[in-house]
Design a protein around this motif. Structure first.
Motif, PDB file in Angstrom:
ATOM      1  N   ALA A   1       1.056  -1.295  -0.053  1.00  0.00           N
ATOM      2  CA  ALA A   1      -0.033   0.050   0.001  1.00  0.00           C
ATOM      3  C   ALA A   1       0.843   1.277  -0.105  1.00  0.00           C
ATOM      4  O   ALA A   1       0.591   2.292  -0.741  1.00  0.00           O
ATOM      5  N   CYS A   2       1.979   1.101   0.990  1.00  0.00           N
ATOM      6  CA  CYS A   2       2.486   2.479   0.828  1.00  0.00           C
ATOM      7  C   CYS A   2       4.070   2.474   0.374  1.00  0.00           C
ATOM      8  O   CYS A   2       4.753   3.513   0.473  1.00  0.00           O
ATOM      9  N   GLN A   3       4.352   1.060  -0.224  1.00  0.00           N
ATOM     10  CA  GLN A   3       5.597   0.739  -0.693  1.00  0.00           C
ATOM     11  C   GLN A   3       6.861   0.974   0.184  1.00  0.00           C
ATOM     12  O   GLN A   3       7.796   0.679  -0.385  1.00  0.00           O
TER      13      GLN A   3
ATOM     14  N   HIS B   1       1.691  -4.721  12.007  1.00  0.00           N
ATOM     15  CA  HIS B   1       1.022  -3.853  11.178  1.00  0.00           C
ATOM     16  C   HIS B   1       2.279  -2.978  10.367  1.00  0.00           C
ATOM     17  O   HIS B   1       3.401  -3.228  10.877  1.00  0.00           O
ATOM     18  N   CYS B   2       1.958  -2.347   9.167  1.00  0.00           N
ATOM     19  CA  CYS B   2       3.041  -1.710   8.749  1.00  0.00           C
ATOM     20  C   CYS B   2       3.635  -0.464   9.542  1.00  0.00           C
ATOM     21  O   CYS B   2       2.749   0.059  10.088  1.00  0.00           O
ATOM     22  N   GLU B   3       5.005  -0.613   9.597  1.00  0.00           N
ATOM     23  CA  GLU B   3       5.380   0.481  10.560  1.00  0.00           C
ATOM     24  C   GLU B   3       5.311   1.968  10.300  1.00  0.00           C
ATOM     25  O   GLU B   3       5.324   2.717  10.789  1.00  0.00           O
ATOM     26  N   THR B   4       4.973   2.192   8.794  1.00  0.00           N
ATOM     27  CA  THR B   4       4.590   3.428   8.128  1.00  0.00           C
ATOM     28  C   THR B   4       3.630   3.929   8.136  1.00  0.00           C
ATOM     29  O   THR B   4       3.024   4.879   8.444  1.00  0.00           O
ATOM     30  N   CYS B   5       2.697   2.992   7.438  1.00  0.00           N
ATOM     31  CA  CYS B   5       1.185   3.521   7.156  1.00  0.00           C
ATOM     32  C   CYS B   5       0.251   2.904   8.251  1.00  0.00           C
ATOM     33  O   CYS B   5      -0.750   3.396   8.319  1.00  0.00           O
ATOM     34  N   GLY B   6       0.647   1.869   8.954  1.00  0.00           N
ATOM     35  CA  GLY B   6      -0.240   1.308   9.979  1.00  0.00           C
ATOM     36  C   GLY B   6      -1.059   0.256   9.496  1.00  0.00           C
ATOM     37  O   GLY B   6      -1.987  -0.020  10.469  1.00  0.00           O
TER      38      GLY B   6
HETATM   39 ZN   LIG Z   1       2.473   0.431   4.747  1.00  0.00          ZN
END
Ligand SMILES: [Zn+2]
Length: 265
Positions: A205-207, A233-238
């Protein structure tokens, strides 16, 4: 993948498909309205061409009447000249005749100009008639399309909504289900999607890269191990990350494909 996460993947596919269907449902009447506006525009162009033609016709009629009356007047003046008493009278009559001849000449020029404008308005009228025909047909086609799309989408939406309700009930019934669903709803509301597939060490999703340790925890899940039921969870976009071992190469799926694929899993 744990069962809750697998169900959330299907839920997300359903939500994306519902979103797409609802957007198309809202778009259909807008397309009809656009066709109606185009038709109205061509009808108004046709009405304007017809009005201009009538105006030119009446303009020419008035010039013709003017010319005829001026010719009558000239004939009368010439008759008067035959009985004119002196040179001053003759000069006055000649002056009046010259003036009427100028008026006739101007009126004839204006008649000619009106005929030229009429040619242009006739071309515009013909083009407008053909545009009205084309746009009437296009509107009819769009109305049929809108009606059939609306009926089909409403029924598909009702079907997916019922499957979605059942799926949410299934998820809610598990130990972590309620809390996962509330995370899902919260992230989906904020980001548009709550889940993201981890592909090729990245959050799709956020690459952003997934750290190697987390990637290992995510991809080499031991069904009985420490992280068997952990949702990462993705550490960037959650977004909640899921990993599908059947898919190694990154592929972009359309929402329809995603639902079909997710429903099969
Ligand atoms: Zn992400």
């Amino acid at each position: 993948m744990n069962a809750d996460l697998e169900n959330l993947v299907i839920l997300q596919a359903q939500d994306l498909e519902l979103k797409r269907l609802r957007e198309e449902l809202a778009e259909a009447p807008r397309r009809v309205a656009a066709c109606e506006a185009t038709l109205a525009k061509s009808e108004s162009a046709l009405a304007s061409a017809k009005a201009s033609l009538l105006k030119e016709e009446s303009l020419r009629k008035s010039h013709e009447l003017d010319i005829a009356s001026r010719r009558d007047k000239i004939a009368r003046l010439r008759k008067q000249m035959e009985t004119a008493a002196n040179a001053a009278q003759i000069a006055a009559l000649e002056h009046e005749i010259t003036f009427s001849e100028q008026v006739i000449s101007t009126a004839e020029d204006e008649e000619l100009a009106s005929l030229e404008r009429t040619d242009a308005f006739e071309t515009a009228r013909a083009a407008s008639i053909s545009a009205v025909e084309t746009n009437t047909a296009a509107l009819a086609t769009e109305r049929v399309r809108c009606a059939s799309l609306t009926a089909a989408h409403k029924s598909t939406i009702a079907g997916i909504e019922s499957e979605r309700a059942t799926l949410r009930a299934t998820i809610a019934a598990t130990d972590a289900g309620e809390s996962l669903l509330s995370s899902y709803d919260r992230i989906a509301k904020a980001k548009g999607t709550a889940l993201s597939e981890a592909i090729d060490h990245k959050c799709s999703a956020c690459q952003m890269m997934v750290r190697p340790q987390r990637w290992n925890d995510l991809t080499n899940r031991d069904p009985h191990g420490e992280f068997a039921n952990t949702v990462f969870h993705c550490e960037t976009c959650g977004r909640m990350l899921f990993y599908d071992p059947r898919r190694d190469a990154p592929v972009r799926w359309s929402p329809g494909d995603r639902l079909a694929a997710a429903s099969q899993s």
